[in-house]
Design an enzyme around this catalytic site. Structure first.
Site, PDB file in Angstrom:
ATOM      1  N   ARG A 146     -19.675  23.824 -16.868  1.00 49.11           N
ATOM      2  CA  ARG A 146     -20.704  24.855 -16.747  1.00 49.11           C
ATOM      3  C   ARG A 146     -20.990  25.213 -15.030  1.00 49.11           C
ATOM      4  O   ARG A 146     -20.806  24.288 -14.157  1.00 49.11           O
ATOM      5  CB  ARG A 146     -22.108  24.962 -17.358  1.00 49.11           C
ATOM      6  CG  ARG A 146     -21.824  24.809 -18.728  1.00 49.11           C
ATOM      7  CD  ARG A 146     -23.404  24.288 -19.353  1.00 49.11           C
ATOM      8  NE  ARG A 146     -23.176  24.010 -20.706  1.00 49.11           N
ATOM      9  CZ  ARG A 146     -23.283  22.779 -21.538  1.00 49.11           C
ATOM     10  NH1 ARG A 146     -23.064  21.749 -20.620  1.00 49.11           N
ATOM     11  NH2 ARG A 146     -23.186  22.619 -22.667  1.00 49.11           N
ATOM     12  N   LYS A 170     -26.440  19.734 -20.225  1.00 47.97           N
ATOM     13  CA  LYS A 170     -27.955  20.032 -21.004  1.00 47.97           C
ATOM     14  C   LYS A 170     -28.428  18.841 -21.771  1.00 47.97           C
ATOM     15  O   LYS A 170     -27.779  17.835 -22.192  1.00 47.97           O
ATOM     16  CB  LYS A 170     -27.464  21.100 -22.323  1.00 47.97           C
ATOM     17  CG  LYS A 170     -27.030  22.588 -21.658  1.00 47.97           C
ATOM     18  CD  LYS A 170     -26.900  23.483 -22.890  1.00 47.97           C
ATOM     19  CE  LYS A 170     -26.640  24.626 -22.046  1.00 47.97           C
ATOM     20  NZ  LYS A 170     -26.672  25.791 -23.327  1.00 47.97           N
ATOM     21  N   HIS A 241     -19.096  31.906 -17.322  1.00 46.00           N
ATOM     22  CA  HIS A 241     -18.475  31.230 -18.099  1.00 46.00           C
ATOM     23  C   HIS A 241     -17.057  31.440 -18.388  1.00 46.00           C
ATOM     24  O   HIS A 241     -16.523  30.945 -19.325  1.00 46.00           O
ATOM     25  CB  HIS A 241     -19.569  31.089 -19.531  1.00 46.00           C
ATOM     26  CG  HIS A 241     -20.388  30.086 -19.602  1.00 46.00           C
ATOM     27  ND1 HIS A 241     -20.777  29.282 -18.695  1.00 46.00           N
ATOM     28  CD2 HIS A 241     -21.047  29.643 -20.679  1.00 46.00           C
ATOM     29  CE1 HIS A 241     -21.645  28.257 -19.195  1.00 46.00           C
ATOM     30  NE2 HIS A 241     -22.035  28.653 -20.372  1.00 46.00           N
ATOM     31  N   ARG A 244     -14.753  28.762 -18.329  1.00 47.68           N
ATOM     32  CA  ARG A 244     -15.031  27.710 -19.270  1.00 47.68           C
ATOM     33  C   ARG A 244     -14.554  28.157 -20.742  1.00 47.68           C
ATOM     34  O   ARG A 244     -13.744  27.247 -21.313  1.00 47.68           O
ATOM     35  CB  ARG A 244     -16.491  27.567 -19.241  1.00 47.68           C
ATOM     36  CG  ARG A 244     -17.019  26.528 -20.439  1.00 47.68           C
ATOM     37  CD  ARG A 244     -18.443  26.351 -20.163  1.00 47.68           C
ATOM     38  NE  ARG A 244     -19.279  25.630 -21.335  1.00 47.68           N
ATOM     39  CZ  ARG A 244     -19.321  24.438 -21.403  1.00 47.68           C
ATOM     40  NH1 ARG A 244     -18.840  23.627 -20.485  1.00 47.68           N
ATOM     41  NH2 ARG A 244     -20.063  23.882 -22.640  1.00 47.68           N
ATOM     42  N   HIS A 267     -20.634  19.696 -25.662  1.00 45.85           N
ATOM     43  CA  HIS A 267     -21.416  20.422 -26.714  1.00 45.85           C
ATOM     44  C   HIS A 267     -21.879  19.232 -27.672  1.00 45.85           C
ATOM     45  O   HIS A 267     -21.153  18.401 -28.167  1.00 45.85           O
ATOM     46  CB  HIS A 267     -20.544  21.399 -27.814  1.00 45.85           C
ATOM     47  CG  HIS A 267     -20.023  22.502 -27.125  1.00 45.85           C
ATOM     48  ND1 HIS A 267     -18.915  23.330 -27.446  1.00 45.85           N
ATOM     49  CD2 HIS A 267     -20.417  23.269 -26.132  1.00 45.85           C
ATOM     50  CE1 HIS A 267     -18.691  24.502 -26.818  1.00 45.85           C
ATOM     51  NE2 HIS A 267     -19.886  24.534 -25.784  1.00 45.85           N
ATOM     52  N   TYR A 276     -14.171  28.689 -30.710  1.00 45.78           N
ATOM     53  CA  TYR A 276     -12.771  28.882 -29.893  1.00 45.78           C
ATOM     54  C   TYR A 276     -11.891  28.923 -30.903  1.00 45.78           C
ATOM     55  O   TYR A 276     -10.597  29.086 -30.655  1.00 45.78           O
ATOM     56  CB  TYR A 276     -12.706  27.717 -28.791  1.00 45.78           C
ATOM     57  CG  TYR A 276     -13.651  27.898 -27.866  1.00 45.78           C
ATOM     58  CD1 TYR A 276     -13.853  28.999 -26.853  1.00 45.78           C
ATOM     59  CD2 TYR A 276     -14.868  27.018 -27.783  1.00 45.78           C
ATOM     60  CE1 TYR A 276     -14.765  29.092 -25.912  1.00 45.78           C
ATOM     61  CE2 TYR A 276     -15.668  27.021 -26.638  1.00 45.78           C
ATOM     62  CZ  TYR A 276     -15.685  28.205 -25.665  1.00 45.78           C
ATOM     63  OH  TYR A 276     -16.588  28.273 -24.737  1.00 45.78           O
TER      64      TYR A 276
END
Length: 295
Positions: A146, A170, A241, A244, A267, A276
């Site tokens: 990110r 995150k 993004h 990414r 993730h 995706y």
């Protein structure tokens, strides 16, 4: 209620360890909810009920807020009430069993491999800024990290000899992501010939610096990216993004397994990565339609 919100935000920071962006979003959403309760009668949080929450969400919808925004507000409110219930500020959670609005999952925009190649050629590596920008773009596309993770990188997070970076994602989760040869080369040139001329404080460990020798911000990077997108004449609606998304899509199109892509992207849930696979299927259909003689 303002004091309770401050206590809740402190709880999220200290005990839950949520990302700063998430915490700030929760703060904004709860302040908005507080203002709504004040507007409709200055209702204390202990006296709120299910109908108050629904009325607030309907107001957001009527103001034209996106479904994702309404859903995020409900998530913040729900977490807040659960915190209040746990610490016995309330005896019943009025948000219980309230369903989040269904969000239409829009496929993210990605660049073609040719567009990425063109974009990465744009920085002028005969300049200090160009060396930095080339390194950043190559790093983003090589790792799929990110933008917030990119600008948070420190020199010690990069191991060019072993070919990997360490980043904090995150929820303050650390992960290791491999680097490709082109990214390693670009970062090495930036460190040798670019960063040394940008840095204003030799003890500063930030990897990417702005023209004032300070750590580059997300906003600063966004301006840089838009400049190169314009130079490359790319007509895709770019977001921070986009590289990414392109990284993940190109990996899957070339045979990478979903679990590996999930790990590299950081993730927590593989269902987030699965979008995706829908994207690669959509691209395959598009290619088939354009190229098969009987499509």
């Amino acid at each position: 209620m303002e004091k309770l919100i401050d206590q809740f935000i402190h709880y999220l920071m200290v005990e839950k360890g949520l990302a700063q962006n998430t915490i700030e979003s929760y703060r904004r959403d709860l302040i908005s909810y507080r203002l709504f309760l004040k507007k409709i009668g200055n209702i204390p949080i202990q006296e709120t009920n299910r109908s108050h929450i629904i009325a607030y969400l309907l107001e957001l919808k009527n103001k034209g807020r996106a479904t994702s925004t309404v859903s995020r507000n409900l998530a913040a409110i729900r977490a807040f009430y659960q915190y209040l219930l746990r610490d016995r500020y309330i005896i019943k959670d009025p948000s219980q069993n309230l369903e989040s609005p269904k969000i239409d999952k829009r496929l993210p925009k990605v660049l073609s491999i040719e567009q990425v190649d063109n974009l990465l050629k744009m920085p002028d590596t005969n300049t200090i800024a160009g060396l930095r920008d080339k390194a950043m773009l190559e790093l983003l596309y090589a790792t799929g990290i990110r933008v917030s993770e990119l600008v948070s990188l420190n020199i010690e997070d990069v191991n060019l000899n072993m070919g990997f970076i360490k980043c904090i994602g995150k929820g303050s989760k650390e992960r290791i992501v491999p680097l490709g040869e082109l990214a390693i080369s670009s970062i090495g040139r930036y460190l040798d010939y670019g960063r040394v001329k940008l840095v204003s404080n030799r003890t500063d460990s930030a990897l990417f610096l702005n023209q004032h020798g300070k750590r580059l911000t997300r906003q600063g990077f966004w301006k840089i990216l838009k400049k190169y997108v314009k130079m490359a004449s790319i007509d895709v609606d770019i977001t921070p993004h986009t590289l990414r998304h392109s990284f993940a899509t190109h990996l899957l199109e070339n045979g990478a397994d979903l679990r590996s892509v999930q790990e590299m992207l950081g993730h927590a849930d593989i269902s987030t990565t699965q979008i995706y696979t829908h994207l690669t299927k959509a691209r395959l259909k598009e290619v088939y339609s354009k190229t098969h003689p009987r499509a």
